[in-house]
Design an enzyme around this catalytic site. Structure first.
Site, PDB file in Angstrom:
ATOM      1  N   ASP A  53      10.293  -9.951   1.420  1.00 51.29           N
ATOM      2  CA  ASP A  53       9.000  -9.787   2.093  1.00 51.29           C
ATOM      3  C   ASP A  53       8.048 -10.945   1.815  1.00 51.29           C
ATOM      4  O   ASP A  53       8.307 -11.808   0.964  1.00 51.29           O
ATOM      5  CB  ASP A  53       8.354  -8.444   1.698  1.00 51.29           C
ATOM      6  CG  ASP A  53       8.445  -8.161   0.199  1.00 51.29           C
ATOM      7  OD1 ASP A  53       8.621  -9.104  -0.589  1.00 51.29           O
ATOM      8  OD2 ASP A  53       8.354  -6.980  -0.180  1.00 51.29           O
ATOM      9  N   GLU A 103       6.445   0.896   3.378  1.00 50.13           N
ATOM     10  CA  GLU A 103       5.550   1.902   2.831  1.00 50.13           C
ATOM     11  C   GLU A 103       5.957   3.301   3.315  1.00 50.13           C
ATOM     12  O   GLU A 103       6.749   3.428   4.257  1.00 50.13           O
ATOM     13  CB  GLU A 103       4.108   1.584   3.266  1.00 50.13           C
ATOM     14  CG  GLU A 103       3.583   0.244   2.745  1.00 50.13           C
ATOM     15  CD  GLU A 103       3.235   0.276   1.255  1.00 50.13           C
ATOM     16  OE1 GLU A 103       3.931   0.948   0.473  1.00 50.13           O
ATOM     17  OE2 GLU A 103       2.265  -0.408   0.871  1.00 50.13           O
ATOM     18  N   ASP A 125       4.309   4.001  -4.963  1.00 51.22           N
ATOM     19  CA  ASP A 125       4.320   4.949  -3.835  1.00 51.22           C
ATOM     20  C   ASP A 125       5.721   5.139  -3.259  1.00 51.22           C
ATOM     21  O   ASP A 125       5.892   5.752  -2.212  1.00 51.22           O
ATOM     22  CB  ASP A 125       3.328   4.506  -2.744  1.00 51.22           C
ATOM     23  CG  ASP A 125       3.725   3.181  -2.073  1.00 51.22           C
ATOM     24  OD1 ASP A 125       4.756   2.575  -2.472  1.00 51.22           O
ATOM     25  OD2 ASP A 125       2.998   2.750  -1.156  1.00 51.22           O
ATOM     26  N   HIS A 169       7.820   2.669  -2.278  1.00 50.59           N
ATOM     27  CA  HIS A 169       8.286   1.678  -1.304  1.00 50.59           C
ATOM     28  C   HIS A 169       9.393   0.798  -1.890  1.00 50.59           C
ATOM     29  O   HIS A 169       9.490   0.616  -3.097  1.00 50.59           O
ATOM     30  CB  HIS A 169       7.128   0.830  -0.749  1.00 50.59           C
ATOM     31  CG  HIS A 169       6.517  -0.166  -1.686  1.00 50.59           C
ATOM     32  ND1 HIS A 169       5.178  -0.442  -1.709  1.00 50.59           N
ATOM     33  CD2 HIS A 169       7.050  -0.979  -2.640  1.00 50.59           C
ATOM     34  CE1 HIS A 169       4.929  -1.378  -2.606  1.00 50.59           C
ATOM     35  NE2 HIS A 169       6.049  -1.717  -3.191  1.00 50.59           N
TER      36      HIS A 169
HETATM   37  P1  PGA Z   1       6.010  -4.699  -9.174  1.00 51.30           P
HETATM   38  O1  PGA Z   1       6.227  -4.313  -7.641  1.00 51.30           O
HETATM   39  O2  PGA Z   1       7.312  -5.207  -9.633  1.00 51.30           O
HETATM   40  O3  PGA Z   1       4.960  -5.759  -9.155  1.00 51.30           O
HETATM   41  O4  PGA Z   1       5.591  -3.455  -9.862  1.00 51.30           O
HETATM   42  C1  PGA Z   1       7.388  -3.644  -7.296  1.00 51.30           C
HETATM   43  C2  PGA Z   1       7.399  -3.403  -5.812  1.00 51.30           C
HETATM   44  O5  PGA Z   1       6.322  -3.270  -5.234  1.00 51.30           O
HETATM   45  O6  PGA Z   1       8.488  -3.333  -5.233  1.00 51.30           O
END
Ligand code: PGA
Length: 262
Positions: free
Chosen positions: A67, A143, A136, A138
């Site tokens: 992404d 999302e 959340d 994702h």
């Molecule tokens: P993070 O993000 O490793 O910064 O906690 C993980 C994600 O959003 O997939």
């Protein structure tokens, strides 16, 4: 889905790095799916060390990132393109022309997302996809309520993700872009093998919902239950809400050989 619980994230990162390294030795021309954020940093630093002492080489590897933020230039310090160069690509022997990241500055976003999907197909598909998980639920930036069949496209971040990622933008949620490009859940599910890393108690609820809850677009990572080859690398805090934690430990401790563990 194989859930592996380690005493701490350092040992989980070492095991994940061994897993990636073994896959790379078996297939030096593998197509790697890569993630950003805080979670994969420890895995990347282990892989960088292995590369530096000649244990593995990325010279034949092609990579695709999950992404990117929309509207952020690839040289901006908050772009995922820059993150990848600073934290991984500039420290290993990968050919930068074989690395791919969605283009958040594309004039024609839809066309650029279609082209991204085509590049993945043309490379022969992703052999090994590395994932983190959002609080959340994702994966990538898919999302909650993302279609479980989705392909690379633009998405709008939830307020939870904006809050979570504000730490990368000087703590200011208003500085976090609202829009992103992300591989879809359908795209991710086509990878041959998936490894997901999650560390810390802030991920515990999402991890439990992913592994033990129903398959639902409300927890996009739960779609991984439908994938035949997924390993989940956790530290104890991230595993703390799993109902079957003792069972996963029991299963793992009785795997027949060290080799089978990788
Ligand atoms: P993070 O993000 O490793 O910064 O906690 C993980 C994600 O959003 O997939």
């Amino acid at each position: 889905m194989e859930v592996i619980i380690y005493p701490d994230k350092e040992s989980a990162n070492r095991a994940a790095a061994d897993f990636v390294a073994n896959a790379l030795r078996r297939n030096p021309h593998m197509v790697l799916g890569l993630a950003t954020g805080e979670t994969p940093l420890g895995l990347y630093s282990n892989l960088i060390k292995m590369n530096a002492c000649g244990q593995i080489s990325f010279a034949g590897v092609t990579s695709f990132n999950l992404d990117e933020y929309v509207g952020i230039d690839k040289n901006d310090e908050n772009s995922y393109a820059r993150y990848m160069r600073d934290n991984f690509f500039d420290k290993i022997d990968i050919d930068i022309s074989n690395t791919h990241i969605p283009d958040g500055m594309a004039e024609d976003i839809r066309q650029s997302c279609r082209a991204y999907e085509k590049s993945i197909r043309d490379a022969g598909g992703i052999d090994l996809q590395i994932l983190g998980i959002g609080s959340d639920g994702h994966i990538g930036f898919n999302e909650p309520t993302s279609s479980l069949a989705s392909r690379t496209r633009m998405k709008t971040l939830t307020s939870e993700t904006i809050q979570d990622n504000a730490r990368f933008f000087g703590g200011d949620p208003d500085a976090v872009p609202r829009h992103v490009l992300t591989m879809g859940i359908g795209t991710i599910l086509e990878a041959d093998t998936v490894i997901l890393l999650a560390y810390g108690v802030s991920k515990a609820a999402a991890v439990a919902a992913m592994a033990e809850g129903p398959i639902t677009s409300m927890i996009p990572a739960s779609a991984l239950q439908m994938h035949p080859s997924v390993k989940i690398f956790l530290d104890e805090p991230a595993a703390s809400k799993l109902k079957l934690a003792d069972y996963y430990k029991w299963v793992y401790s009785r795997k027949p050989s060290i080799d089978a563990k990788h």
